[in-house]
Design a protein around this motif. Sequence first.
Motif, PDB file in Angstrom:
ATOM      1  N   GLY A 178      25.923   7.159 -11.384  1.00  0.00           N
ATOM      2  CA  GLY A 178      24.256   7.075 -11.527  1.00  0.00           C
ATOM      3  C   GLY A 178      23.951   6.304 -10.542  1.00  0.00           C
ATOM      4  N   HIS A 179      22.886   6.982  -9.807  1.00  0.00           N
ATOM      5  CA  HIS A 179      22.151   6.374  -8.658  1.00  0.00           C
ATOM      6  C   HIS A 179      21.430   5.013  -8.901  1.00  0.00           C
ATOM      7  N   GLY A 180      20.890   5.126 -10.227  1.00  0.00           N
ATOM      8  CA  GLY A 180      19.936   4.219 -10.752  1.00  0.00           C
ATOM      9  C   GLY A 180      20.942   2.951 -10.942  1.00  0.00           C
ATOM     10  N   SER A 181      22.336   3.223 -11.881  1.00  0.00           N
ATOM     11  CA  SER A 181      22.942   2.171 -12.123  1.00  0.00           C
ATOM     12  C   SER A 181      23.516   1.486 -11.123  1.00  0.00           C
ATOM     13  N   LEU A 218      32.085  13.250 -11.133  1.00  0.00           N
ATOM     14  CA  LEU A 218      32.003  14.537 -10.438  1.00  0.00           C
ATOM     15  C   LEU A 218      31.280  14.539  -9.261  1.00  0.00           C
ATOM     16  N   GLY A 219      30.474  13.413  -9.257  1.00  0.00           N
ATOM     17  CA  GLY A 219      29.472  13.450  -8.169  1.00  0.00           C
ATOM     18  C   GLY A 219      28.273  12.154  -8.493  1.00  0.00           C
ATOM     19  N   LEU A 220      27.304  12.374  -7.456  1.00  0.00           N
ATOM     20  CA  LEU A 220      26.470  11.484  -7.741  1.00  0.00           C
ATOM     21  C   LEU A 220      25.126  12.000  -8.680  1.00  0.00           C
ATOM     22  N   SER A 221      24.486  11.211  -9.455  1.00  0.00           N
ATOM     23  CA  SER A 221      23.401  11.749 -10.327  1.00  0.00           C
ATOM     24  C   SER A 221      22.213  10.846  -9.897  1.00  0.00           C
ATOM     25  N   ASP A 265      23.522  15.609  -8.371  1.00  0.00           N
ATOM     26  CA  ASP A 265      22.867  16.239  -9.530  1.00  0.00           C
ATOM     27  C   ASP A 265      21.536  15.281  -9.555  1.00  0.00           C
ATOM     28  N   SER A 266      20.305  15.907  -9.803  1.00  0.00           N
ATOM     29  CA  SER A 266      19.377  15.147  -9.519  1.00  0.00           C
ATOM     30  C   SER A 266      18.285  15.625 -10.774  1.00  0.00           C
ATOM     31  N   HIS A 267      17.738  14.528 -11.384  1.00  0.00           N
ATOM     32  CA  HIS A 267      16.545  14.675 -11.986  1.00  0.00           C
ATOM     33  C   HIS A 267      15.420  14.243 -10.985  1.00  0.00           C
ATOM     34  N   ILE A 268      14.563  15.229 -10.849  1.00  0.00           N
ATOM     35  CA  ILE A 268      14.011  15.377  -9.570  1.00  0.00           C
ATOM     36  C   ILE A 268      12.560  14.184  -9.545  1.00  0.00           C
ATOM     37  N   ARG A 269      12.241  13.784  -8.347  1.00  0.00           N
ATOM     38  CA  ARG A 269      11.139  12.730  -8.383  1.00  0.00           C
ATOM     39  C   ARG A 269       9.908  13.214  -9.182  1.00  0.00           C
ATOM     40  N   ASP A 270       9.563  14.383  -9.163  1.00  0.00           N
ATOM     41  CA  ASP A 270       8.284  14.663  -9.872  1.00  0.00           C
ATOM     42  C   ASP A 270       8.231  16.342 -10.480  1.00  0.00           C
ATOM     43  N   GLU A 271       8.584  16.125 -11.394  1.00  0.00           N
ATOM     44  CA  GLU A 271       8.594  17.611 -12.081  1.00  0.00           C
ATOM     45  C   GLU A 271       6.835  18.285 -12.335  1.00  0.00           C
ATOM     46  N   SER A 272       6.147  17.563 -12.014  1.00  0.00           N
ATOM     47  CA  SER A 272       4.717  17.744 -12.332  1.00  0.00           C
ATOM     48  C   SER A 272       3.845  17.582 -10.996  1.00  0.00           C
ATOM     49  N   SER A 273       2.978  16.545 -11.258  1.00  0.00           N
ATOM     50  CA  SER A 273       1.906  15.943 -10.193  1.00  0.00           C
ATOM     51  C   SER A 273       1.753  14.375 -10.411  1.00  0.00           C
ATOM     52  N   TYR A 274       2.909  13.908 -10.790  1.00  0.00           N
ATOM     53  CA  TYR A 274       2.557  12.314 -10.854  1.00  0.00           C
ATOM     54  C   TYR A 274       2.614  11.624  -9.515  1.00  0.00           C
ATOM     55  N   ASN A 275       3.469  12.048  -8.567  1.00  0.00           N
ATOM     56  CA  ASN A 275       3.278  11.450  -7.433  1.00  0.00           C
ATOM     57  C   ASN A 275       3.629  12.428  -6.124  1.00  0.00           C
TER      58      ASN A 275
END
Length: 521
Positions: A144-147, A181-184, A215-225
């Motif tokens: 995990g990138h965040g970790s 497996l890769g970088l999330s 593998d990405s939970h993308i930065r914005d799935e909406s209009s937050y940023n």
Amino acid sequence: MYKQLILLGILSTLLNAASQAENVDWAIHSDQIYPGDGSGPVSGVLVLDNGRVRLLADGLPGDMVPARTLRAMGQIVAPGFIDPHTHACADFAEQKDNLNANYLTQGVTTVFCSNDGGGPVEVGQTLDNYQQWGIGTNVALFIGHGSVRNAVLGKEDRAPTATELTQMQQLVGQAMQQGALGLSSGLFYVPGSYASAEEVIALAKVAAGYGGIYDSHIRDESSYNIGLLASVDEVIQVAQEANIPAHISHIKALGVDVWGQSRQVIEKIDHAREQGLAITANQYPWRASGTSLIAALVPAWAREGGHAALLTRLRDPAQLGRIRHAMQDNLRRRGGAQALLIVDTSDLLAKGHTLAELAKSSSRSEIETALALIKLGDVRVASFNMADEDIVAFMRQGWVMTASDGSQGHPRKFGSFPKKYADFVRDGQVISLTDFIHRSSALTASTFGLSGRGRLASGMAADVLIFDPGTYRPLADFSEPERLSEGVSWLWVNGKVAIEKGQLSGIKAGQMLRGSGSKTP
């Protein structure tokens, strides 16, 4: 004398045939066998032996003698499903049973963990622990990138120094060598949200060097940023500049501001794929996402430093005013207080009610009610924020596979795969049964490099599912999110029976699946 010679000859022939017979574990006969590769159904026999698929053929060879024979006419025989985005590993511990029954009863034989940029940095030791404890399903991990960022920078909102970036790259490389497996990434969440695209690219290049995936939970799935479309562009940028396959986790158009943008997202990804980039995605089949109340409503800047730092800001009148204003807009973005269902909290009276209902009963504003809950700690919500048209549009794409993103209090943890089948295959006919099976097995295996999984073919691991097409369905819902699904008749994990005649066997036959980087000299 002549008759005796004839009898001796017959006996010799029978003994010779017996000596040449091949003993195998299972012979499964069905007229609805789906190999998982996008073909089928075929009628025939599937032979399992010693944890592997021995063969798939029209009929059982005369020299094979199965220890057990199963006739499953009218039932669906398929590869065990692979879930590329779960939080299942949060349930595993040395003193727990670790059966992972909520996934087995969906027909899932392999789960991926450490998504969204989280999970342990020590990938190798974690996998070793799981193998020692025994897990009901196969398990694979990301780094995990965040970790990694948290291990080097903590939750500080700043760019890493050159030395710190090198340390982060070393941690990613070590994890890849240990079998990640890769970088999330979880670029919507703290501390991932503090990272630039350039930082992510620098780490993704390391994963790419070991044959990994991004593998990405993308930065914005909406209009937050930066917005949904720009966030998809960022994933494509990482894939291109790091020369790495990229995967968008739980693809969606979240919130009223971006409903209908699925068409533009699909166009962007199709164009990138036409240019030779390996871009894929996964999706869960629910209108509601699952997240914390803090992540849904509180702006990222107010979350810097963790929960204690947030509580300090809430006691500062000037900062509290800014936070309230941002929360009000985020609540609008999510579809209003009636669209947020409290599913897990220490306040048992709040659980099972919407934020709107709680506000009305307490005679407080919706934002004040949310702030009171946030002060209690981790509050999980189901956020009803997706449009059916977007869900269907994404599901129809050949590069979108099935996942659960299973989280506490949301029924997707217990019923995503059967829900997709029941609602979108059997009843809704959005996709075919062949496509559903392919996108729940072989597509996932090939995307993430699991070469020995996901198909019913000679030599493949014997992860095999049999389900009843009439009764396979979820029982979990938002009022009872932890009910096990029904309709799985039989399930094998690495050739061991995990479900027999609809009943869990209790056998923990899962293996720890390591990425190709662990094999790199």
